[in-house]
Design a protein around this motif. Sequence first.
Motif, PDB file in Angstrom:
ATOM      1  N   GLU A   1       0.817  -1.214   0.000  1.00 25.79           N
ATOM      2  CA  GLU A   1       0.000   0.000   0.000  1.00 25.79           C
ATOM      3  C   GLU A   1       0.851   1.265   0.000  1.00 25.79           C
ATOM      4  O   GLU A   1       0.545   2.243  -0.679  1.00 25.79           O
ATOM      5  CB  GLU A   1      -0.926   0.013   1.219  1.00 25.79           C
ATOM      6  CG  GLU A   1      -2.204  -0.772   1.031  1.00 25.79           C
ATOM      7  CD  GLU A   1      -3.221  -0.453   2.117  1.00 25.79           C
ATOM      8  OE1 GLU A   1      -3.312   0.717   2.516  1.00 25.79           O
ATOM      9  OE2 GLU A   1      -3.906  -1.378   2.570  1.00 25.79           O
TER      10      GLU A   1
ATOM     11  N   ALA B   1       1.913   2.477  -3.445  1.00 29.51           N
ATOM     12  CA  ALA B   1       0.925   2.767  -4.484  1.00 29.51           C
ATOM     13  C   ALA B   1       1.101   4.160  -5.078  1.00 29.51           C
ATOM     14  O   ALA B   1       0.801   4.396  -6.253  1.00 29.51           O
ATOM     15  CB  ALA B   1      -0.489   2.599  -3.924  1.00 29.51           C
ATOM     16  N   GLU B   2       1.593   5.104  -4.276  1.00 28.43           N
ATOM     17  CA  GLU B   2       1.789   6.487  -4.745  1.00 28.43           C
ATOM     18  C   GLU B   2       3.187   6.707  -5.323  1.00 28.43           C
ATOM     19  O   GLU B   2       3.479   7.772  -5.855  1.00 28.43           O
ATOM     20  CB  GLU B   2       1.581   7.464  -3.579  1.00 28.43           C
ATOM     21  CG  GLU B   2       0.280   7.306  -2.811  1.00 28.43           C
ATOM     22  CD  GLU B   2      -0.885   7.996  -3.507  1.00 28.43           C
ATOM     23  OE1 GLU B   2      -0.646   8.667  -4.532  1.00 28.43           O
ATOM     24  OE2 GLU B   2      -2.021   7.857  -3.028  1.00 28.43           O
TER      25      GLU B   2
ATOM     26  N   ASN C   1     -11.655   1.871  -5.546  1.00 29.41           N
ATOM     27  CA  ASN C   1     -10.742   1.013  -6.321  1.00 29.41           C
ATOM     28  C   ASN C   1     -11.448  -0.179  -6.953  1.00 29.41           C
ATOM     29  O   ASN C   1     -10.807  -1.135  -7.383  1.00 29.41           O
ATOM     30  CB  ASN C   1      -9.614   0.530  -5.406  1.00 29.41           C
ATOM     31  CG  ASN C   1      -8.885   1.689  -4.760  1.00 29.41           C
ATOM     32  OD1 ASN C   1      -8.405   2.580  -5.453  1.00 29.41           O
ATOM     33  ND2 ASN C   1      -8.833   1.712  -3.432  1.00 29.41           N
TER      34      ASN C   1
ATOM     35  N   ILE D   1      -2.329  -1.280  -7.991  1.00 27.06           N
ATOM     36  CA  ILE D   1      -1.425  -1.685  -6.900  1.00 27.06           C
ATOM     37  C   ILE D   1      -2.217  -1.892  -5.612  1.00 27.06           C
ATOM     38  O   ILE D   1      -1.997  -2.876  -4.876  1.00 27.06           O
ATOM     39  CB  ILE D   1      -0.313  -0.644  -6.703  1.00 27.06           C
ATOM     40  CG1 ILE D   1       0.618  -0.624  -7.923  1.00 27.06           C
ATOM     41  CG2 ILE D   1       0.492  -0.932  -5.434  1.00 27.06           C
ATOM     42  CD1 ILE D   1       1.527   0.592  -7.987  1.00 27.06           C
ATOM     43  N   LEU D   2      -3.166  -1.001  -5.335  1.00 26.59           N
ATOM     44  CA  LEU D   2      -3.980  -1.142  -4.122  1.00 26.59           C
ATOM     45  C   LEU D   2      -4.852  -2.394  -4.188  1.00 26.59           C
ATOM     46  O   LEU D   2      -5.115  -3.031  -3.162  1.00 26.59           O
ATOM     47  CB  LEU D   2      -4.850   0.103  -3.931  1.00 26.59           C
ATOM     48  CG  LEU D   2      -4.100   1.372  -3.497  1.00 26.59           C
ATOM     49  CD1 LEU D   2      -5.050   2.560  -3.439  1.00 26.59           C
ATOM     50  CD2 LEU D   2      -3.430   1.159  -2.131  1.00 26.59           C
TER      51      LEU D   2
ATOM     52  N   GLN E   1       5.165   2.388  -9.518  1.00 27.90           N
ATOM     53  CA  GLN E   1       4.062   2.327 -10.486  1.00 27.90           C
ATOM     54  C   GLN E   1       4.582   1.950 -11.871  1.00 27.90           C
ATOM     55  O   GLN E   1       3.977   1.122 -12.566  1.00 27.90           O
ATOM     56  CB  GLN E   1       3.344   3.679 -10.565  1.00 27.90           C
ATOM     57  CG  GLN E   1       2.443   4.006  -9.395  1.00 27.90           C
ATOM     58  CD  GLN E   1       1.747   5.355  -9.577  1.00 27.90           C
ATOM     59  OE1 GLN E   1       1.853   5.984 -10.633  1.00 27.90           O
ATOM     60  NE2 GLN E   1       1.049   5.806  -8.542  1.00 27.90           N
TER      61      GLN E   1
ATOM     62  N   ARG F   1      -2.058   3.247  -9.698  1.00 30.01           N
ATOM     63  CA  ARG F   1      -2.197   3.376  -8.239  1.00 30.01           C
ATOM     64  C   ARG F   1      -3.316   2.462  -7.730  1.00 30.01           C
ATOM     65  O   ARG F   1      -3.143   1.735  -6.754  1.00 30.01           O
ATOM     66  CB  ARG F   1      -2.506   4.838  -7.874  1.00 30.01           C
ATOM     67  CG  ARG F   1      -2.562   5.108  -6.370  1.00 30.01           C
ATOM     68  CD  ARG F   1      -3.022   6.533  -6.082  1.00 30.01           C
ATOM     69  NE  ARG F   1      -4.452   6.689  -6.332  1.00 30.01           N
ATOM     70  CZ  ARG F   1      -5.409   6.340  -5.454  1.00 30.01           C
ATOM     71  NH1 ARG F   1      -5.076   5.833  -4.283  1.00 30.01           N
ATOM     72  NH2 ARG F   1      -6.675   6.540  -5.758  1.00 30.01           N
ATOM     73  N   ARG F   2      -4.449   2.496  -8.418  1.00 31.30           N
ATOM     74  CA  ARG F   2      -5.576   1.664  -7.998  1.00 31.30           C
ATOM     75  C   ARG F   2      -5.275   0.173  -8.200  1.00 31.30           C
ATOM     76  O   ARG F   2      -5.695  -0.661  -7.394  1.00 31.30           O
ATOM     77  CB  ARG F   2      -6.835   2.054  -8.766  1.00 31.30           C
ATOM     78  CG  ARG F   2      -7.298   3.475  -8.492  1.00 31.30           C
ATOM     79  CD  ARG F   2      -8.678   3.717  -9.082  1.00 31.30           C
ATOM     80  NE  ARG F   2      -9.042   5.134  -9.065  1.00 31.30           N
ATOM     81  CZ  ARG F   2     -10.279   5.597  -9.272  1.00 31.30           C
ATOM     82  NH1 ARG F   2     -11.266   4.740  -9.519  1.00 31.30           N
ATOM     83  NH2 ARG F   2     -10.534   6.885  -9.266  1.00 31.30           N
TER      84      ARG F   2
END
Length: 822
Positions: free
Chosen positions: A513, A516-517, A698, A793-794, A522, A790-791
């Motif tokens: 988590e 993710a940013e 997400n 990865i989450l 990414q 990002r989504r």
Amino acid sequence: MSKVKHSAFKYDFLGSDPKDIQRSVSNHLVYTIGKDPYTATDHDWMMAFSHVIRDRLIERWMETQRNFYRHDAKRVYYLSMEFLIGRSLINSLLNMDIHNACTEALHKLGIELERLRNLEHDAALGNGGLGRLAACFLDSIASLNIPGYGYGIRFEYGMFRQKIENGCQVELPENWLIHDNPWEFPRPEVSYRIRFGGRVMEYQDTTGRRHFDWIEGDVVIAQAYDTPIPGYKNDTVNNLRLWSAKAYEDFDLNRFNEGEYTEAVVGKTLSENISKVLYPNDSSTMNKRLRLKQQYFFVCASLKDILRRFFTDHDSLSDLPDKVAIQLNDTHPAIAIPEMMRLLMDKHHLEWQPAWEITTRVFSYTNHTLLPEALETWPVDIFEQLLPRHLQLIMEINRRFLLMLGHLHPGDMDILRRLSIIDEGNGRRIRMAHLAIIGSHKVNGVSALHSELLRNSTFKDFNSFYPGKIINITNGITPRRWLYQSNRGLSTLISDAIGPEWIRDLSQIKQLESLAEDSAFQERFCAVKQANKQRLAKLILYYLDSKVDSNMLFDVQVKRIHEYKRQLLNLFRAIALYNRLLDNPNANHVPRTILFGGKAAPGYTMAKLIIRLINDVADVIDNDPAVSDRLKILFIPNYDVTTASDIIPAAELSQQISTAGMEASGTGNMKLALNGALTMGTMDGANVEMHENIGADNIFIFGLTTEDITRLNRQGYQPRRYYDSDPVLKRVIDMIANGFFSPEEPTRYRLITDSLLNNDHFKVIADFKSYLEVSDRADQVYLNTAEWNRRAILNTARMGYFSSDRTIQEYAEKIWHVKPIR
């Protein structure tokens, strides 16, 4: 004949470094396969190498079984008609932690592991989620060091091999055993007699007690075949025991000598048909009888084997519930309940009450469906012909249950009819789910929503009668098969970032988590996805001779073809997108490839028609140069475990769009999300819990809820109102109904469109507008690459709850009451 002195029996564990493995491969090539490197084919090398791995499995397997006996462990027995284990070679290498050593050893011999991997057949012992779930559970049971055994049937042919001809599904024999199976061990010494037909003889002993003997009829032999199931890096290897049907008297020499060659082997053929084909089409009475024979065949052999193992170290049957837990995977093995009663009473001479107490304490039942048509029932007359003693026992179980129910609800005949094992209003049929509920100490649903609907709707009366019996244990998937093995690029990226502990404990993946940013992470995550898409595109080109642009959005729906799973809804969206491209070619459309995969049951006319429609629509779009570079539809035939392992890592958008309240759980939704695909789905099955865990931002949720559908049905659902008021929907349906996609046969799909406009039981039309809107919303996110990544990865980071390790831990604690043996 002298006995072996076990204490004097010694063997050395085989080495696992590259030199040891290289030597073993060379030896097996010569001494097991009978070839040398000059004459060996790739298949010969694969078989030799498989035996090398098998040798190392056997060592751990034998030690595991001895350890269970040393600890007098309580054992779990998982009874299932399906075990969709797929390929075993790479799974075994990774779980035993010898993948790198084997790769190096083979390379020195001039052999590439990838070449051998592709030669292995999928073990075709299932047809969908039920069998794949069972395989995930076996992996987790072994990985958690739980003493566990799978029991099923060694089907010679799988359900079928699917081929597409002129857009239509064609079923071909799936002969996965065409070459020797190196992972199984025939056990001719482990065999049991299985009886069908005959009659029940009643007599009294000197005390006046009634006894029953089931005699005469036909006898078939069940022979065991064992397959080792390794846990992950813990040296535990459990066992999957499958039964193959053999003739009791397989050859009539007199008839052969009289020239009646076919008649001489007819008994052998009829007997061995029992384990010939997974799920024969049951549209005929003969095949219905065969299905019931299959169920009883493996259940009877399994229970006899379980009791044999129990009596190895125990004398009193009263100890059985403390040493044995039997899980019924759906209702297919529910005949085990009267069979256990028969064995305890007729063979071991227990009275009814202690036999029933033992039986109910031993068994637990997993329900997998809410659909009334999928809740298994059997005509009483077929039971009477094939299993007369079991019919007597079922009738007695039912009589005693209805007496208790009648005491609680005096004069309420309606509740007696609703809960009776015998459905008197539908041609006298045995309700197997009712039998399983009454005969088990625990019943579980497989997602929070599913279990809630079981308690409050489908089995509401049972839940009142047995408060606390129906519980929830949400399904899960094994991260070893569905990420660590299937998606090596992403697995390496994750392990580099957070360490490898997530493979054993998926809750650890939550550490992603924080990345993710991270734009650099990414980019690496996106690069892995792109590499997987390119690999899938190459496979599609090689096997299907179809070009797919890996820069397009990969939009995936892979699962059994069924009306409630609503492949039609996805196809309607595809046609609407096609029309948009025609109407506004210069608009900013997201280029996408929509991938379908899945088999339709041979007798399921509507599902097979849906497959043909998908292929007809795909042909029209593919041959339209105005859109073919921005929209492509592809149906991938013969969807199986290996195909899933190729598709799922490449998927970016996951379609989980079943009608709310109809999918018990789903596991494809979990596999796709774990591999970084964003879900587009209804609030159905495990989607509900995925929504909670992944976060509303997400996941793309749309459509009617179960409450909405109940209210809509109560008001009187009229699909034509939606059709008349929505020009986009009307245009799609009219194109299908008027033959736009089948000009040579304009009325080909009227069965589909008429069914939708006049009934639409699965609310395809009602959910279409909401579905198209959420698809557009997903497209807007996809255009923002960083936000999509990002989504994604989450999604991967928040799937820890959906590990089958967590699921099995809950079974062990809440139902089986077993502990790991390390």
